[in-house]
Write an enzyme that holds these catalytic residues in place. Sequence first.
Site, PDB file in Angstrom:
ATOM      1  CB  SER A  12      -1.541  -4.152   7.208  1.00  0.00           C
ATOM      2  OG  SER A  12      -2.628  -3.313   6.909  1.00  0.00           O
ATOM      3  CE  LYS A  67      -7.519  -3.517   4.045  1.00  0.00           C
ATOM      4  NZ  LYS A  67      -6.285  -3.968   4.572  1.00  0.00           N
ATOM      5  NE  ARG A  73      -2.627  -1.163   3.302  1.00  0.00           N
ATOM      6  CZ  ARG A  73      -2.036  -0.485   4.273  1.00  0.00           C
ATOM      7  NH1 ARG A  73      -1.942   0.836   4.199  1.00  0.00           N
ATOM      8  NH2 ARG A  73      -1.541  -1.103   5.315  1.00  0.00           N
TER       9      ARG A  73
HETATM   10  O1  SAT Z   1      -2.969  -4.548   0.779  1.00  0.00           O
HETATM   11  S1  SAT Z   1      -4.116  -4.566   1.634  1.00  0.00           S
HETATM   12  O2  SAT Z   1      -4.428  -3.189   2.056  1.00  0.00           O
HETATM   13  O3  SAT Z   1      -5.232  -5.129   0.964  1.00  0.00           O
HETATM   14  C1  SAT Z   1      -3.776  -5.490   3.022  1.00  0.00           C
HETATM   15  C2  SAT Z   1      -3.410  -4.661   4.175  1.00  0.00           C
HETATM   16  O4  SAT Z   1      -2.425  -3.924   4.113  1.00  0.00           O
HETATM   17  O5  SAT Z   1      -4.112  -4.724   5.194  1.00  0.00           O
HETATM   18 MN    MN Z   2      -5.886  -5.314   6.180  1.00  0.00          MN
END
Ligand code: SAT
Ligand code: MN
Length: 590
Positions: free
Chosen positions: A256, A214, A77
């Site tokens: 995460s 998200k 992310r």
């Molecule tokens: O990459 S995701 O945002 O789907 C997983 C996470 O970072 O919680």
């Molecule tokens: Mn997550």
Amino acid sequence: MSTHFGSTQPTHAAILEWVKKVASLTKPDMIFWCDGTEGEKSYLLSQAVQGGVLHPLNQKKWPGCYYHRSHPNDVARAEQHTFICTENKEEAGPTNNWTEPKKMYQKLYEILQGSMQGRTLFVVPYLMGPPQSTLSKVGIELTDSIYVVLNMRIMTRVGAVAYQQLFHENGFNRGIHSLLDCSLDRRFICHFPTDNAIISVGSGYGGNALLGKKCLALRIGSVLGKKQGWLAEHMLLLCVESPSGEKFYVAAAFPSACGKTNFAMMIPPKALQGWTITTIGDDIAWMHPGSDGRLHAINPETGYFGVIPGTSRQSNPNAMRCIEKDTLFTNVAVTLDGDVWWEGKDGTPPDNLLDWQGNPWDPKSEKKAAHPNGRFTASMYNNPMLAGEVDNPQGVPIDAIIFGGRRATTIPLVFEAFNWIHGVYIGSTVSSEMTAAAFGETGQVRRDPMAMLPFCGYNMGSYFQHWLNIGRRIATPPRIFHVNLFRKDNDGNYLWPGYSENMRILKWVIGRCKNSTGASESPIGWIPSYQDLDWAGLSEVTPEKFDQLMKIDPEEWFHELTSQGELFMKIYPTLPKELIYQRELLIARL
Ligand code: SAT
Ligand code: MN
């Protein structure tokens, strides 16, 4: 420009008009309307293989499984590139990047100008949540990435089911995604809460590109929740069944890559016979006050986008069963004969591995074979321990909420809030060492309130107030707990064995919910004594080790309070007074 209609034709004028408008801006060669059928899946897979986006794995070993390699700068992310676009900066708050909507739309439309030339624009209608649930939401993602389409088909309910749930012509989230060339200077993940819209460009990675996850389920979802009186949370959901057949529902928020998927799929140790855990969700919970005075939760997703390194038959046998078939593997290591490997998989690495970037991998080198944030995308319906309640339109009534973070020091294994307001304070002060799930300095401790720092779509202080308000609307609120499964001793070894053994913590949590288990009062909340946990079959955690795990060191806690204070100062103008008062009470108790 040609058009392929799937088996379900959209009849809503608003959708047709919007797709036409986006197509005239982005100029794709073809528009492909997805219908979510199996026939469509085989076609998309063959196209993805032909285009080099996916590579088939050895189909004997991995039936229906494919492998995808991301652009090396596009593996997590991108929080610095993520924006909340509201009229006023205050609405987005000091923990989000902000730009005025008009300015951002202008920039994005310039970038999107002709961005799909030579590509296909896929129209992906999807439903977040069970069909026929008043809690579910519809989204439509327009994307030029076939990898995104194939992931969305696993993670959400795609096709007619989405149109059927569309009760208002405009009652859907508008998502536009274009991969561009993955350059960092044209990467923007932008949310327009007022318009219920998302535009994401320049990244194909899960959290940036699967817009239901998200972007809709959390960032836009949290704003909708604030307006409509519910909570969109970064939480796993599970059901614990006791030996006598009583069921309890637990929601847990960890940042995460801190083990939500493993926790949600936990298999209790043999010595705790008769206890069963089934999974409702591993990442996101939408929670609504019900007419029965309880908080009801649904999992809006249908799949798991899980961290793969560290996943094994020992650490998570249910996840290993989930990924046996029909799974997409992203940024793992592969062999020439189509097998996959990652750090922490059972057994030794096979010879002649190619690492996640496609280079020959030297087992003696320091380099990882799989990317630490390598992922699997698997259907929840592959999970042998999927909860029967998962498609229940009413959701499940939550008995306990658990907050957690990854902390080497300071934070005890488990403690319980004195009441809802104290629980909200505990949630608001969650902190964790950063992981590979987001770009940034891994290992550094940061405050991550409710594990929502990167996902709350509005001002964090108002979000805490919303939590307090929700508490006033439920007669029987869930009990609130905090766990730290990652505390280390002075030599840097983990003190707690984790995985299956986490059941011992859950059993205590359930006992507290039933008022059947003991606890002692401490400055930070109710804590278990050694004899309050079930130690059957586990000699590894001695009473001395347990003391280390549960230690509350006033000096460490004063550092902690300073760091909490920094976050509170940052959001001070909107911070509820109740939380300032909770902090002062804690200082007094310490
Ligand atoms: O990459 S995701 O945002 O789907 C997983 C996470 O970072 O919680
Ligand atoms: Mn997550």
